[in-house]
Design an enzyme around this catalytic site. Sequence first.
Site, PDB file in Angstrom:
ATOM      1  N   ASP A 581       0.819  -1.218   0.000  1.00 21.38           N
ATOM      2  CA  ASP A 581       0.000   0.000   0.000  1.00 21.38           C
ATOM      3  C   ASP A 581       0.850   1.264   0.000  1.00 21.38           C
ATOM      4  O   ASP A 581       0.325   2.370  -0.210  1.00 21.38           O
ATOM      5  CB  ASP A 581      -0.907   0.031   1.234  1.00 21.38           C
ATOM      6  CG  ASP A 581      -2.139  -0.836   1.074  1.00 21.38           C
ATOM      7  OD1 ASP A 581      -2.297  -1.454   0.006  1.00 21.38           O
ATOM      8  OD2 ASP A 581      -2.940  -0.906   2.025  1.00 21.38           O
ATOM      9  N   TYR A 582       2.136   1.131   0.263  1.00 23.16           N
ATOM     10  CA  TYR A 582       3.005   2.303   0.287  1.00 23.16           C
ATOM     11  C   TYR A 582       3.804   2.426  -1.014  1.00 23.16           C
ATOM     12  O   TYR A 582       4.281   3.509  -1.351  1.00 23.16           O
ATOM     13  CB  TYR A 582       3.983   2.230   1.465  1.00 23.16           C
ATOM     14  CG  TYR A 582       3.378   1.702   2.737  1.00 23.16           C
ATOM     15  CD1 TYR A 582       2.065   2.011   3.093  1.00 23.16           C
ATOM     16  CD2 TYR A 582       4.098   0.864   3.579  1.00 23.16           C
ATOM     17  CE1 TYR A 582       1.505   1.508   4.245  1.00 23.16           C
ATOM     18  CE2 TYR A 582       3.540   0.355   4.744  1.00 23.16           C
ATOM     19  CZ  TYR A 582       2.233   0.678   5.071  1.00 23.16           C
ATOM     20  OH  TYR A 582       1.667   0.163   6.212  1.00 23.16           O
TER      21      TYR A 582
END
Length: 811
Positions: A581-582
């Site tokens: 997600d990063y």
Amino acid sequence: MLSPYRVLDLSTNHSAVCGAMLADLGADVIAVEPLSGSPLRQEGPFRHDEPDAEHSLTWWSYSRNKRSVSLDITSAEGRAALLNLVDDADFLIESFAPGYLDSLGLGYSSLSERQPGLIMVSITPFGQEGPKSAWAASDLTIWASSGALNLTGDDDLAPVRVSVPQANLHAGAEAAVAALVALAARQRDGRGQHIDVSAQTASMIATQSFILAPAWNDLSLARIGGGLRLGPLFVRFVYPCKDGFVNITLLFGNVLGLFTRRLFEWMHEEGFVDEVTRDKDWVAYLQLLLTGEEPIPEFERAMAAIEQFTLSHTKAELFQGTFDRHVLIAPVSTPADIVDSSQLAARGYWQKLAHPVANELAAFPGPFARFSARPIEYRRRPPLLGEHAAEVKAERRHRAAPEPRQADSRPPLEGLRVCDFSWVYAAPAATRVLADWGATVVKVESTRFLDALRTGQPFKDGVVGPERSGGFCNVNVGKLGLALDLSKPEGRSVALRLADWADVVVENFSPSAMAAWGLDYATLSARNPGLIMLSTCLSGSTGPHASLAGYGTMGAALTGFHELTGWPNRPPAGPFAAYTDYVSPKHVTASILAALDHRSRTGQGQHIDLSQAEASLHFLSPAILDYTVNQRQRSRDGNNSEECAPHGVFRCAGDDRWIAIAVTTQPEFAAFCRAAGHPEWVNDERFALFPRRYANRALLEAMIGEWTSGRDVAELETVLQAAGVPAHRVSMATDVLTDPQLQARGHWAQIEQGEAGTVTVEAPRFRLSRSGPVPPHPAPTLGQHNDVVLRELLGMSDEAITELAVAGALE
């Protein structure tokens, strides 16, 4: 999509992924290398372990679709040749120390006089200005400065990095986004600008906003391998099984708690828990733990039962349960597992390219996104050093940059309209960048199915509430909020009108959800042919795993990040939390901006299918190629680096205080020994030259640990930086919030956030010299802007809005 544009790529480290992303998107990228070749060519792993400029798998990883010329820019002849290239260039990417190109007469002020439309991208550890801008740094010390390193690893050992360096990859991907934002500004007035990308701030996304905890007056997270620790509470994610490890996203709340309940139902069927455990309130469980109503030992007993359950199954059996039982389990994949993935095979992900020196086909990671109108193509294999010098010199090209017009001071993306159906983290973090730089972003939510990020820490003053989440606030700053019930036809009719209004629609539901609502790309584009629609989920919209209801915690396991993070003799620690997600937000934003630029020239809309797993695998390319080329399975290796010694994290005085030190050259080692008060180490036959030093690194690092132990971390930073040695404290959340470099860059912003009051959020992660972002305004409360969206943006009448309310379509 970016075929009209030429990029000069002078980057010298893993930030070369910036040029690689622009090249994949269609730009003509020319790697401008020194005569001896890019430093990446000297970095392993190497094909068949043969150190050679043409055999570096790290170079291969970030140089496809590029051409190569070699110049000595320190010579008059080399500078003249570079200036000739600049005349036809739209972008120039560089990662030298601040001021270095200025000293050669090649800084932005000089180049922009010659080529006013040039967009120059400077990628440095800490940025172009500020008290740390001249600090010596390495990927490890940058990662330490971001706060991400402090959150990763076992609590009884030193913080540990991902074994494939990540900080400069985050910086390079961030730089690609910044370049396309600046391109949008140039489309208005023909003027380029200078982009300042700090690897520190780019990497801070990997803390998932938990670095805000002290500023929000909530408990900070503590490092714990394979899970999360919040105060006395340890939530475990990694469990052993018959043939390895799996990741279980064991979380709570009105969405994630349902997955946890189904896990315990499965365990009960197989006799691993009793009915009482099965029937606990897994939705409200976090609050029960935090208030003490549920004893923490009882939760620890439940996790122990999970381990007994997983030990009775294989990775494949547990992963199949993800689909059959609708739980959140993912295998901790090895490189072999990744390459053999049936999902990636079904999507034709792996790209085989022949290399003239290797004389063999090598399987590379494939497109980071799938574009319906202009797919990513791998037009070129990694170039040989200087291979295209004559070809490039002979070309005469009409520069794509328009002639400068009257300067336009508006935010670069002002006028862009975005309908954001996404939730949790990856896609909302991407659309926040669009909002930062001027886009009108409407976030569509439901009060019945709260965005899971609203239910996660940090909370203002530690008080749980959907309007008090720092994580939600940080990724939704600047957006308008519309609460809409898409289960009702009246709600869907509003969604259709929003899509008609929008330039971009973003969603991250399962592939079938938008079609079930009649909001799929075919339907929306028939009404709005120029629409750019981006759909992102963990595995992509096709293939046997397309239905996987996955989160970034699972993505980190599936893609190999867990296997590559931790200590060789211990279970995987995994990078902190939902790591994919990063990584993927940068690919999401770059994809949208490239598609918009393509539409500005062609009028063509398109659908973008972005698998977060496929995009994130590009951050592990060297390890993937080590397997596909050398058949070597890379695994977690602590903080070891085959290019540096010493290279580690060392204990200092105080509770859980550490310093990261990375010695990259022989002169740096001599300087380090003098600074440490041990000049005799320089001539010690065990350490004098790198091969011996690397072979004896465990002994050397034990001796360094004796020197750092008991010393203040700030003192050590000062001593080592004065000697020119890359070193940085492993920053805790309090360190990051008070970091003088981040304060000098204005990275922290204060906003008034509803019932939370005055709170701290992050500012944009990059700077543009000529264009400013929109001043941050609060993230929306639930339904806060219903009237603004319906009345002002969609032009609906009072009567129509009342009908929606009566029908229950507005929440």
